[in-house]
Scaffold this motif. Structure first.
Motif, short mmCIF file in Angstrom:
data_model
loop_
_atom_site.label_atom_id
_atom_site.label_comp_id
_atom_site.label_asym_id
_atom_site.label_seq_id
_atom_site.Cartn_x
_atom_site.Cartn_y
_atom_site.Cartn_z
N ILE A 25 -8.42 2.88 -1.23
CA ILE A 25 -8.11 1.56 -0.68
C ILE A 25 -6.78 1.59 0.06
O ILE A 25 -6.66 1.07 1.18
CB ILE A 25 -8.08 0.51 -1.82
CG1 ILE A 25 -9.47 0.37 -2.44
CG2 ILE A 25 -7.58 -0.83 -1.30
CD1 ILE A 25 -9.50 -0.52 -3.67
N ARG A 55 -7.12 3.46 3.33
CA ARG A 55 -7.85 2.69 4.33
C ARG A 55 -6.95 1.64 4.98
O ARG A 55 -6.95 1.48 6.20
CB ARG A 55 -9.06 2.01 3.67
CG ARG A 55 -9.95 1.27 4.66
CD ARG A 55 -11.30 0.94 4.06
NE ARG A 55 -11.19 0.06 2.90
CZ ARG A 55 -11.47 0.43 1.66
NH1 ARG A 55 -11.86 1.67 1.40
NH2 ARG A 55 -11.35 -0.42 0.66
N HIS A 56 -6.15 0.96 4.19
CA HIS A 56 -5.26 -0.07 4.73
C HIS A 56 -4.15 0.55 5.59
O HIS A 56 -3.80 0.02 6.64
CB HIS A 56 -4.65 -0.89 3.60
CG HIS A 56 -5.57 -1.93 3.06
ND1 HIS A 56 -5.79 -3.14 3.68
CD2 HIS A 56 -6.35 -1.94 1.94
CE1 HIS A 56 -6.65 -3.86 2.97
NE2 HIS A 56 -7.01 -3.16 1.91
N TRP A 111 0.81 -1.22 0.00
CA TRP A 111 0.00 0.00 0.00
C TRP A 111 0.85 1.27 0.00
O TRP A 111 0.54 2.23 -0.71
CB TRP A 111 -0.93 -0.01 1.21
CG TRP A 111 -1.64 -1.30 1.42
CD1 TRP A 111 -1.52 -2.15 2.48
CD2 TRP A 111 -2.59 -1.92 0.53
NE1 TRP A 111 -2.32 -3.26 2.31
CE2 TRP A 111 -2.99 -3.14 1.12
CE3 TRP A 111 -3.12 -1.57 -0.70
CZ2 TRP A 111 -3.90 -4.01 0.54
CZ3 TRP A 111 -4.04 -2.43 -1.30
CH2 TRP A 111 -4.42 -3.63 -0.69
N TYR A 164 -8.31 3.37 -6.08
CA TYR A 164 -7.22 2.63 -5.44
C TYR A 164 -6.56 3.44 -4.33
O TYR A 164 -6.08 2.88 -3.34
CB TYR A 164 -6.18 2.21 -6.48
CG TYR A 164 -6.56 0.98 -7.27
CD1 TYR A 164 -6.86 -0.22 -6.62
CD2 TYR A 164 -6.61 1.00 -8.66
CE1 TYR A 164 -7.20 -1.35 -7.33
CE2 TYR A 164 -6.96 -0.14 -9.38
CZ TYR A 164 -7.25 -1.30 -8.71
OH TYR A 164 -7.59 -2.43 -9.42
#
Length: 212
Positions: free
Chosen positions: A99, A102-103, A66, A96
């Motif tokens: 995402i 968030r991670h 990430w 993306y």
């Protein structure tokens, strides 16, 4: 009695006989077909480049890297976000990015290399405080890395921290002597270039000659 001879009446050509061939062609001239090739779109090369950058970012996402993917996606959106022909790519990149965020926010692991890349990204944008934070995080995971030590020295110089810049540059040179040459030509160190300690560090021969 002599009568006058009638003059012969000239034949008036018919409309079909009088009209020249269409297009000015002479009779029997062969017809030639012309193929018009549409011009290549001006954005095609840019589109291809954007696709390549997008593919690199998505590869990191698929590997669940990430922190590595985030700066690549941010740079993609920054560079092409206003291009109407690239909305399909930049919209996916934004998805993306959410995402990745968030991670990373929920305890996603960030490798030293990932933190380092984020530091480079923020440094290039002039966000030196955030860049320094990322570089220090990277150094905590990879102590003694000469490239991280050098990056911290450069950012501290850009922030005006002369003592900190020279201290970390000294460590970077001790880890790899080639950093002496890099710093000599690196504009990031312009703010401390005239400092005696910097000169002693990057140009020891000149410093020795000056002391004689």
């Amino acid at each position: 009695m002599v009568t006058a001879k009638k003059k012969p009446v000239s034949k008036v050509p018919s409309q079909r006989e009088a009209a020249p061939p269409r297009g000015g062609r002479t009779a029997g001239a062969s017809r030639r077909s012309v193929t018009v090739t549409p011009p290549k779109p001006r954005w095609s090369e840019q589109y291809e480049q954007a696709v390549k950058e997008y593919a690199r970012a998505v590869e990191q996402v698929q590997r669940r890297n990430w922190a590595e993917a985030q700066p690549l996606l941010e740079e993609l959106v920054k560079r092409y976000g206003e291009e109407a022909d690239l909305l399909d790519i930049t919209d996916r990149a934004r998805t993306y990015l959410k995402i990745c965020a968030r991670h990373l926010h929920h305890g996603g692991t960030r490798s030293p290399q990932g933190a380092f890349l984020l530091g480079v990204f923020h440094s290039n944008r002039g966000e030196y405080d955030e860049a320094l934070r990322m570089f220090e995080e990277s150094l905590a995971g990879d102590p003694g890395s000469d490239k991280i030590l050098y990056a911290i020295a450069a950012v501290r110089a850009l922030k005006g921290d002369r003592g900190g810049a020279i201290d970390y540059l000294r460590k970077a040179v001790a880890a790899d002597d080639r950093n002496r040459i890099y710093a000599l030509n690196d504009p990031d160190f312009d703010s401390i270039r005239d400092e005696p300690e910097f000169i002693d560090l990057v140009e020891p021969e000149e410093a020795g000659g000056r002391q004689k």
